[in-house]
Every structure is written in C-alpha cells, then in structure tokens.
Design an enzyme around this catalytic site. Structure first.
Site, PDB file in Angstrom:
ATOM      1  N   CYS A 234       2.532  -0.651   6.293  1.00  0.00           N
ATOM      2  CA  CYS A 234       1.809   0.250   5.386  1.00  0.00           C
ATOM      3  C   CYS A 234       0.316   0.119   5.645  1.00  0.00           C
ATOM      4  CB  CYS A 234       2.121  -0.110   3.938  1.00  0.00           C
ATOM      5  SG  CYS A 234       3.892  -0.135   3.633  1.00  0.00           S
TER       6      CYS A 234
ATOM      7  N   CYS B 101      -8.242  -2.785  -9.795  1.00  0.00           N
ATOM      8  CA  CYS B 101      -8.386  -2.898  -8.346  1.00  0.00           C
ATOM      9  C   CYS B 101      -9.578  -3.716  -7.852  1.00  0.00           C
ATOM     10  CB  CYS B 101      -8.457  -1.514  -7.726  1.00  0.00           C
ATOM     11  SG  CYS B 101      -8.354  -1.586  -5.923  1.00  0.00           S
TER      12      CYS B 101
ATOM     13  N   CYS C 159     -14.690   1.127  -2.687  1.00  0.00           N
ATOM     14  CA  CYS C 159     -14.046   2.386  -3.084  1.00  0.00           C
ATOM     15  C   CYS C 159     -14.802   2.972  -4.270  1.00  0.00           C
ATOM     16  CB  CYS C 159     -12.596   2.155  -3.461  1.00  0.00           C
ATOM     17  SG  CYS C 159     -11.767   3.699  -3.884  1.00  0.00           S
TER      18      CYS C 159
ATOM     19  N   CYS D 264       6.517   7.540  -1.318  1.00  0.00           N
ATOM     20  CA  CYS D 264       6.575   6.207  -1.928  1.00  0.00           C
ATOM     21  C   CYS D 264       5.681   6.267  -3.159  1.00  0.00           C
ATOM     22  CB  CYS D 264       6.047   5.158  -0.939  1.00  0.00           C
ATOM     23  SG  CYS D 264       5.837   3.526  -1.690  1.00  0.00           S
TER      24      CYS D 264
ATOM     25  N   ARG E  23      10.984  -1.338  -4.709  1.00  0.00           N
ATOM     26  CA  ARG E  23      10.270  -2.432  -4.059  1.00  0.00           C
ATOM     27  C   ARG E  23       9.599  -3.345  -5.071  1.00  0.00           C
ATOM     28  NH1 ARG E  23       6.970   0.236  -0.724  1.00  0.00           N
ATOM     29  NH2 ARG E  23       8.786   0.464   0.605  1.00  0.00           N
TER      30      ARG E  23
ATOM     31  N   CYS F 148     -10.498   2.365 -10.715  1.00  0.00           N
ATOM     32  CA  CYS F 148      -9.188   1.847 -11.142  1.00  0.00           C
ATOM     33  C   CYS F 148      -9.367   0.446 -11.703  1.00  0.00           C
ATOM     34  CB  CYS F 148      -8.232   1.860  -9.965  1.00  0.00           C
ATOM     35  SG  CYS F 148      -8.194   3.463  -9.143  1.00  0.00           S
TER      36      CYS F 148
ATOM     37  N   CYS G 133       3.908   3.731   6.863  1.00  0.00           N
ATOM     38  CA  CYS G 133       3.540   4.332   5.581  1.00  0.00           C
ATOM     39  C   CYS G 133       2.017   4.320   5.534  1.00  0.00           C
ATOM     40  CB  CYS G 133       4.118   3.498   4.431  1.00  0.00           C
ATOM     41  SG  CYS G 133       3.537   4.001   2.803  1.00  0.00           S
TER      42      CYS G 133
END
Ligand code: SAM
Ligand code: SF4
Length: 340
Positions: A99, A62, A55, A191, A263, A59, A131
């Site tokens: 998801c 991550c 990616c 979400c 969640r 972040c 999702c």
C-alpha cells in the site's frame, strides 16, 4: 447457504448483531467467514509512506497533519527505486499487497502523480497487488491508476457522517464518498473502513458500518483501525479502546460484508496473540506487517514480519498469495497480466 450480500442493513439490525452476547457474535461471524473465505488464509500487507508529513488537512488523529506538532519529519516523494526495494523485501516476507500512502489532501495532475503511476506499474510487475491511499481522487485520475494496474484504492470513511465533522474540518464526508464513487467507476477495488477510539459513540461505529455496507458492491477490503494516539494531536489523551469493542466491530463488519476482506490494521501492535486470534476467529483475514517496527510513520507501531510469521504459524494460518482472492473479480485478470 452463503450469507447473502446485502446493502440495506437497518441500524436496528446492525445494533442487534453488534450487541449479541460476545461469544455468540464471534461464533456467528466465524461461520459467515468460513462460508466465503479460506479461514486458514491471512492476507499480509505492507504500507509504504511514499510521501510523509506536511499534510494540509486537520484530521485530529493523524501524525502527518501539518496542523499539529507530532515530531514527524516531512519527507519528499520517495524515489521509485527505493519503493521497489522495500516492496521486493516485503514480497520475500510473504506480503501479497503493498500500500503506497501519501500525506496528500488530494491527487494533483502533476509530475508527482506521474511518478506514483510509474511506481504502481513497477510494484505490480513485481507480482504484488498494489493499493494506493493518496487522498481525494477524480475519475480520470482513478482511470490512470487503473491503466497502470492498480489493484485497490484506500479511502477510509473513518466514522459516521455526523461524528466525522468533529474530527476533520478541512473536507467533508461527501468528499470521501465522492472519491469512493470515482474509484467504483473503474475496475480498481475499493478499500474503505475506519477508526474506533476517536471518542465516537457505538452508534457512530454502527452508522459507519451501515455506510460501508451500502457501497455497491461492498468495499473489497474493510480496514478496522484502532486509534493509535499520537502526541501533539487533539486525540492524544483519548481512552484506549477495550479489545472487546475491536472484536465486536470486526465480527459485525464480517457479518454485514461477508465477502470483503476485513483488515485488523492500526493498533494491532497493542493486542497480544490471544486477542489477535479472537479477532481472526471473528473474521479478520488481513493484516499490515512491516520490516521496521512502524506501520506508516514512526507514530504508529507495527508488528514485524518475523513476529507475524510466528503468530500465523502458531495459529495454523498461511499467507494468501497475491491476486488469489476469489471474492475480487480483478484478481485473475491482473494475475494473468503479471504472469504474461
Ligand atoms: N492521506 C490519505 C487519506 O487521508 O485518505 C491517507 C491517509 S492514512 C495514511 C490512511 C488511514 O489511516 C486514514 O484514513 C485513517 O483511517 C488511518 N489512520 C491514520 N492515522 C491513524 C491513527 N493515528 N490511528 C489509527 N488510524 C489512523
Ligand atoms: Fe492528511 Fe490523510 Fe493524515 Fe488526514 S489522514 S492528515 S488527509 S495524511
């Protein structure tokens, strides 16, 4: 009387709730939870990494960022057949929501997005809520996903606006809120939640909850992640979050957003059964589970379907069926569509 759904919580009010004596806070949150939810139900979800690693974003938490050497092998977009296979096994294990996560900065209008739209249709037709968490989204892309039957779109705000820019520099907090707004223009539910343990102050956590409770209507689903420290990322040596902080976050989120699903997500694997039970008492009514011991990538552990089935049995909880959420208007319409 049902706790009111408010969008104007002040930070002082939120702090006063959050700082209540812990058992008073849990008791108050448990009472609110029972006013809006069947407290004997737990939504069980399954994350599938449909496109892993490489990616371009930075972040700091991550494992999938290409900026850090975390040992995650990049993988191409998964074939639909494989996604449907995993989803079918998940449904057989009591999962009601699948998801689909992609390590993308944003969605691009290309053949890969066409394939994801096709996956959404296929998994919805299995009778599961779908999702997607694919990064930033335009309104027209959100509409395409809506037409495909998408049930929810995940886009976490992760922390306060101020702290956010210290953990991510390749996009802005406004970018995140903009995607949430684009999703809100459709019938796809939102979400959105965040992470604790990033090195933030308690005030950053409370400001994040204030932002989330300001979304109209409230996000139908609010994931509270505990930082899973990943070797090779800038946050790898952060302190672990005390479980009491997790319980306070869940209880406060429950009181601020009574009708939302709260969640307990990343980091749950580190909590023992008693700690998880306290989180559920405090209003967490949704979890991720998995057939492997990983959540999304091998960097973030997940409890297994079997371990979770045993935990729910001991606690007297049943899994919530797909499209059976009285607090989400879209549920019945999609259930009818799937049944047709
Ligand atoms: N690329 C998409 C995006 O950024 O929105 C999907 C991101 S990721 C699969 C979904 C969420 O998982 C992130 O927004 C973050 O809140 C959470 N997450 C990712 N890595 C984590 C970690 N190491 N510990 C805790 N939460 C994490
Ligand atoms: Fe990329 Fe999402 Fe990970 Fe950020 S959280 S690095 S955008 S996959």
């Amino acid at each position: 009387m049902n706790a009111a759904l408010r969008h104007d919580w002040s930070l002082d009010e939120i702090r006063a709730i959050h700082d209540l004596p812990l058992l008073d806070l849990v008791f108050r949150a448990a009472a609110v939870h029972r006013q809006h939810h069947n407290a004997r139900e737990m939504q069980v979800c399954k994350l599938i990494s449909i496109k892993t690693g490489a990616c371009p974003e930075d972040c700091a938490y991550c494992a999938q960022s290409s900026r850090y050497s975390t040992g995650i092998e990049p993988e191409r977009l998964m074939e639909k057949e494989k996604v449907l296979e995993i989803a079918g096994r998940a449904k057989a294990s009591g999962v009601s929501r699948v998801c689909l996560g992609a390590a993308w900065r944003e969605v691009k209008d290309n053949g890969q997005f066409d394939r994801v739209v096709d996956m959404v249709k296929g998994v919805t037709d299995l009778g599961l809520e779908v999702c997607c968490t694919l990064g930033m989204l335009t309104e027209s892309q959100a509409r395409r996903l809506e037409d495909a039957g998408l049930y929810a779109y995940n886009h976490n705000v992760d922390s306060s606006a101020e702290f956010y820019e210290t953990i991510i520099t390749t996009r802005t907090y406004a970018d995140r809120l903009n995607t949430i707004e684009n999703v809100r223009k459709t019938q796809v539910t939102v979400c959105s939640g965040g992470i604790i343990g990033l090195g933030e102050r308690v005030d950053d956590r409370l400001q994040m909850l204030q932002t989330l409770a300001g979304v109209r209507p409230h996000p139908e689903s609010v994931p509270i992640n505990i930082l899973s420290r990943v070797e090779g990322t800038p946050l790898a040596d952060n302190e672990d979050v005390p479980v009491w902080d997790v319980i306070r976050m869940i209880a406060t989120a429950r009181i601020l957003m009574p009708a939302s699903d709260v969640r307990l997500t990343a980091g749950r694997a580190k909590l023992n059964a008693t700690e998880q039970a306290l989180c559920f008492l405090a209003g967490a009514n949704s979890i991720f589970s998995s057939e492997t011991e990983f959540m999304l990538t091998r960097a973030v552990p997940s409890p297994s379907y079997d371990a979770d089935a045993e935990l729910l049995r001991v606690l007297g909880l049943q899994v919530r069926a797909p499209f059976d959420n009285p607090n989400a208007p879209r549920a019945a319409e999609l259930a009818a569509r799937v049944a047709a």
